[in-house]
Design an enzyme around this catalytic site. Structure first.
Site: not given
Ligand SMILES: NC(=O)c1ccc[n+]([C@@H]2O[C@H](COP(=O)([O-])OP(=O)(O)OC[C@H]3O[C@@H](n4cnc5c(N)ncnc54)[C@H](O)[C@@H]3O)[C@@H](O)[C@H]2O)c1
Length: 253
Positions: A89, A163
């Site tokens: 994730n 992305y």
């Molecule tokens: N929020 C949305 O609308 C959305 C939509 C489509 C996809 N996503 C995907 O869902 C996933 C989670 O998104 P979110 O909105 O919860 O993001 P977020 O930024 O709230 O959380 C992401 C987490 O990943 C951790 N992280 C980042 N880089 C890292 C690394 N190199 N190693 C370890 N940990 C790392 C961060 O510290 C953070 O805690 C992501 O892959 C994102 O692309 C999110």
């Protein structure tokens, strides 16, 4: 798969969708290994999850670093005895146009580092964690489930060259791994969320967010709980593999 008393690994598990999925899994009785780079936020997540009385351990690691990932998966197997589910994730956004032009002159372009930083975490990180989880699952011989987080942006989206490329690659890896790992009893699925309300989306420009809400037939952003529900579905449904669930309120970019 019934995840009661099984071990679920979640990368980027400290906040946002990762923490919402961790909460859902803990409610189902799963033990949790949360990987993230933010030590303090991981600690907050751990205390929040304590109410469910399952085992929760946190690991500080960068998913894009091979040695970090190998070490952390070794540590998780030492601590828990095995891995049943990985949710890949962790992800970042570094949005920008491929180039900016004024009066026929190119005045800016996406730097290689801006492109590469997103590929490193969102694609290479998924590869490394998926590979190490699969190694542990094959060695244990009990099968497993891997879920990769893609996005509605995988179809290609303005300002998201890096992305979109990564999130499209994640779906390709999902299909490849489902074909390769099925014979070991490992299922692999992907989730492609639309815009969900989290810290990541809070950081978006308001006008960009507004535009996305208007495009959604359901007329709102998604909730993290709705993504957690989708992860639960993939884990529970033993006939599901090699596919991506689009959970996006009907949006098409
Ligand atoms: N929020 C949305 O609308 C959305 C939509 C489509 C996809 N996503 C995907 O869902 C996933 C989670 O998104 P979110 O909105 O919860 O993001 P977020 O930024 O709230 O959380 C992401 C987490 O990943 C951790 N992280 C980042 N880089 C890292 C690394 N190199 N190693 C370890 N940990 C790392 C961060 O510290 C953070 O805690 C992501 O892959 C994102 O692309 C999110």
């Amino acid at each position: 798969m019934d995840i009661n008393n099984k071990t679920v690994v979640i990368t980027g598990g400290a906040q946002g969708l990762g923490l919402a999925m961790a909460t859902e899994m803990a409610k189902q009785g799963a033990n949790l290994a949360l990987i993230d780079m933010q030590e303090d936020v991981l600690a907050e997540a751990k205390s929040e999850l304590a109410q469910f009385n399952t085992e929760v351990k946190t690991y500080v690691a960068n998913v894009s670093q091979e040695s970090d990932v190998e070490n952390v998966f070794n540590a998780i197997v030492n601590d828990f005895g095995g891995i049943s589910v990985l949710i890949n994730n962790a992800g970042i956004l570094r949005d920008g146009l491929l180039l900016k032009a004024k009066d026929g002159q190119v005045i800016d372009k996406m730097s290689l580092s801006q492109f590469q930083s997103v590929i490193d975490v969102n694609l290479t990180g998924v590869f490394l964690c998926g590979r190490e989880a699969a190694v542990k699952m094959v060695e244990a011989g009990n099968g497993g489930v891997i879920i990769n987080m893609s996005s509605v942006a995988r179809a290609g989206n303005m300002g998201q060259t890096n992305y979109s490329a990564a999130k499209s690659g994640v779906v390709a890896m999902t299909t490849s791994w489902a074909k390769e790992l099925g014979r070991f009893g490992i299922r692999v699925g992907a989730i492609a969320p639309g815009v969900i309300r989290t810290k990541m989306t809070d950081a978006m420009k308001p006008e960009a967010k507004e535009r996305l809400v208007k495009m959604k037939p359901v007329g709102r952003l998604g909730e993290a709980q709705e993504i957690a529900h989708t992860a639960k579905y993939i884990i529970e449904n033993d006939f599901f593999t090699g596919r991506v669930v689009e959970i996006d309120g009907g949006i098409r970019l």
